[in-house]
Design a protein around this motif. Structure first.
Motif, PDB file in Angstrom:
ATOM      1  N   ASP A 110     -15.098  -0.668   6.643  1.00  0.00           N
ATOM      2  CA  ASP A 110     -15.111  -1.348   5.343  1.00  0.00           C
ATOM      3  C   ASP A 110     -14.778  -0.393   4.203  1.00  0.00           C
ATOM      4  N   ALA A 111     -15.273   0.843   4.287  1.00  0.00           N
ATOM      5  CA  ALA A 111     -15.029   1.822   3.223  1.00  0.00           C
ATOM      6  C   ALA A 111     -13.592   2.349   3.248  1.00  0.00           C
ATOM      7  N   LEU A 112     -13.058   2.542   4.439  1.00  0.00           N
ATOM      8  CA  LEU A 112     -11.744   3.176   4.575  1.00  0.00           C
ATOM      9  C   LEU A 112     -10.584   2.190   4.600  1.00  0.00           C
ATOM     10  N   SER A 113     -10.829   0.983   5.079  1.00  0.00           N
ATOM     11  CA  SER A 113      -9.771  -0.022   5.204  1.00  0.00           C
ATOM     12  C   SER A 113     -10.329  -1.402   4.854  1.00  0.00           C
ATOM     13  N   PRO A 114     -10.743  -1.563   3.587  1.00  0.00           N
ATOM     14  CA  PRO A 114     -11.402  -2.820   3.210  1.00  0.00           C
ATOM     15  C   PRO A 114     -10.492  -4.037   3.379  1.00  0.00           C
TER      16      PRO A 114
END
Length: 150
Positions: A110-114
């Motif tokens: 979620d943080a890197l590829s929302p």
């Protein structure tokens, strides 16, 4: 007469940037090759997870081999699992639980590829975690690569 010259030091083809992400109360250390902002649905993030007693930096040779094949265009991230390498553990914790790895992987994604599915590679223990994650969150994983994770 034998050659006594020293073995040359390995020089990475692609240099990684070190990044810290706060994930589920843990400071996760990640190595990042490339620009996260450059990821697209056609060229998504490749998230590489290591095995037991390993760290994300172990993937440097894989990153360099990929760069030799396809150039330096792919954004790749290799985190150190909780308690490994530069990542921390929650205070008072002395054990490792696979559901925690699954939750961490979901939060990292979620943080890197929302909102965009990513390619997921796992080696050994990381392969087991990735297989479980792809089973419960298939909409988040575009491609799954399992290296000795059975």
């Amino acid at each position: 007469m034998s050659d006594t010259s020293p073995t040359p030091t390995y020089r990475p083809r692609r240099e990684a940037a070190s990044r810290s992400l706060r994930v589920r109360g843990i400071d996760y250390h990640c190595l990042v090759w490339g620009d996260l902002a450059s990821t697209t649905a056609a060229q998504p993030l490749l998230l590489m997870t290591h095995g037991w007693m390993d760290i994300g930096a172990s993937f440097q040779f894989v990153v360099d081999a990929l760069a030799a094949q396809e150039g330096d265009v792919r954004c790749i991230v290799a985190p150190d699992w909780r308690g490994f390498g530069g990542s921390t553990m929650p205070e008072g914790t002395d054990s490792y639980w696979f559901p925690d790895y699954l939750g961490d992987l979901d939060a990292l994604g979620d943080a890197l590829s929302p909102g965009v599915p990513f390619d997921l590679l796992g080696h050994s223990m990381g392969g087991n975690v990735c297989m479980g994650y792809a089973g419960v969150r298939p909409e988040r994983v575009r491609k799954l690569i399992n290296l000795e994770g059975f």
